[in-house]
Design an enzyme around this catalytic site. Structure first.
Site, PDB file in Angstrom:
ATOM      1  N   HIS A  49       0.841  -1.190   0.000  1.00  0.00           N
ATOM      2  CA  HIS A  49       0.000   0.000   0.000  1.00  0.00           C
ATOM      3  C   HIS A  49       0.879   1.244   0.000  1.00  0.00           C
ATOM      4  O   HIS A  49       2.087   1.170   0.259  1.00  0.00           O
ATOM      5  CB  HIS A  49      -0.957   0.013   1.205  1.00  0.00           C
TER       6      HIS A  49
HETATM    7  P1  TYD Z   1      -2.274  -3.951   7.636  1.00  0.00           P
HETATM    8  O1  TYD Z   1      -2.643  -2.601   7.100  1.00  0.00           O
HETATM    9  O2  TYD Z   1      -2.745  -5.156   6.892  1.00  0.00           O
HETATM   10  O3  TYD Z   1      -0.717  -4.030   7.791  1.00  0.00           O
HETATM   11  P2  TYD Z   1       0.384  -3.924   6.632  1.00  0.00           P
HETATM   12  O4  TYD Z   1      -0.337  -3.436   5.398  1.00  0.00           O
HETATM   13  O5  TYD Z   1       1.365  -2.917   7.129  1.00  0.00           O
HETATM   14  O6  TYD Z   1       0.985  -5.258   6.449  1.00  0.00           O
HETATM   15  O7  TYD Z   1      -2.797  -4.035   9.120  1.00  0.00           O
HETATM   16  C1  TYD Z   1      -3.090  -5.253   9.764  1.00  0.00           C
HETATM   17  C2  TYD Z   1      -4.318  -5.070  10.656  1.00  0.00           C
HETATM   18  O8  TYD Z   1      -4.028  -4.173  11.724  1.00  0.00           O
HETATM   19  C3  TYD Z   1      -5.500  -4.499   9.913  1.00  0.00           C
HETATM   20  O9  TYD Z   1      -6.652  -5.158  10.389  1.00  0.00           O
HETATM   21  C4  TYD Z   1      -5.556  -3.051  10.345  1.00  0.00           C
HETATM   22  C5  TYD Z   1      -4.936  -3.088  11.727  1.00  0.00           C
HETATM   23  N1  TYD Z   1      -4.189  -1.862  12.097  1.00  0.00           N
HETATM   24  C6  TYD Z   1      -4.696  -1.074  13.108  1.00  0.00           C
HETATM   25  O10 TYD Z   1      -5.760  -1.340  13.687  1.00  0.00           O
HETATM   26  N2  TYD Z   1      -3.988   0.026  13.479  1.00  0.00           N
HETATM   27  C7  TYD Z   1      -2.828   0.358  12.877  1.00  0.00           C
HETATM   28  O11 TYD Z   1      -2.207   1.384  13.244  1.00  0.00           O
HETATM   29  C8  TYD Z   1      -2.327  -0.459  11.805  1.00  0.00           C
HETATM   30  C9  TYD Z   1      -1.050  -0.112  11.092  1.00  0.00           C
HETATM   31  C10 TYD Z   1      -3.057  -1.571  11.459  1.00  0.00           C
END
Ligand code: TYD
Length: 132
Positions: A49
């Site tokens: 992303h």
């Molecule tokens: P995700 O966006 O999939 O992580 P990445 O793209 O960095 O691998 O996030 C994983 C899960 O955590 C998703 O359900 C959203 C949640 N999340 C939060 O609740 N707060 C946060 O600050 C972040 C970064 C993720």
């Protein structure tokens, strides 16, 4: 590319090392959120992303992982493996984190609360936004 490496000053003595992160000093924004990734499985790739406005600093406080960053014009790929080094990523940089060491703790400081509306999660949409 909208990124920068931050050399974080270490306060070391015979007891060990200490790094302090302070907004407006070594962190160039107001810190609204901190999160960290750990116990990342072997072969897992995360991210995929970009953000419309979020600023973040990532620090591999333990272990290492690789970053693949892409601003739609160039791609860079490197390993973050030093707790004395911060990676500042600003807006419209597509990121993939991968090749996490089993002990990796990747900490991220962010200038905003979690907001799904700030994410661009589709690569074709990202490309059309940065290369209209
Ligand atoms: P995700 O966006 O999939 O992580 P990445 O793209 O960095 O691998 O996030 C994983 C899960 O955590 C998703 O359900 C959203 C949640 N999340 C939060 O609740 N707060 C946060 O600050 C972040 C970064 C993720």
């Amino acid at each position: 590319m909208n990124i920068q490496f931050l050399q974080l000053q270490t306060h070391g003595d015979d007891r060990g090392s200490l790094i302090s992160l302070e907004e407006g000093k070594n962190i160039p924004f107001q810190v609204k959120r901190v999160y960290y990734m750990f116990d990342t499985g072997q072969g897992v790739k995360r991210g995929y992303h970009a953000h419309k406005s979020l600023k973040q600093v990532a620090v591999a406080v333990r272990g290492s992982c690789r970053f693949l960053l892409d601003d739609g014009k160039e791609k860079i790929d490197f390993r973050l493996d030093n707790p004395c080094q911060g990676l500042l990523i600003e807006s419209f940089v597509w990121r993939v984190m991968y090749d996490f060491s089993p002990d990796c703790v990747l900490m991220v400081l962010a200038d905003s609360l979690y907001d799904e509306a700030d994410y661009v999660r589709d690569y074709a949409t990202f490309q059309s936004m940065v290369n209209p």
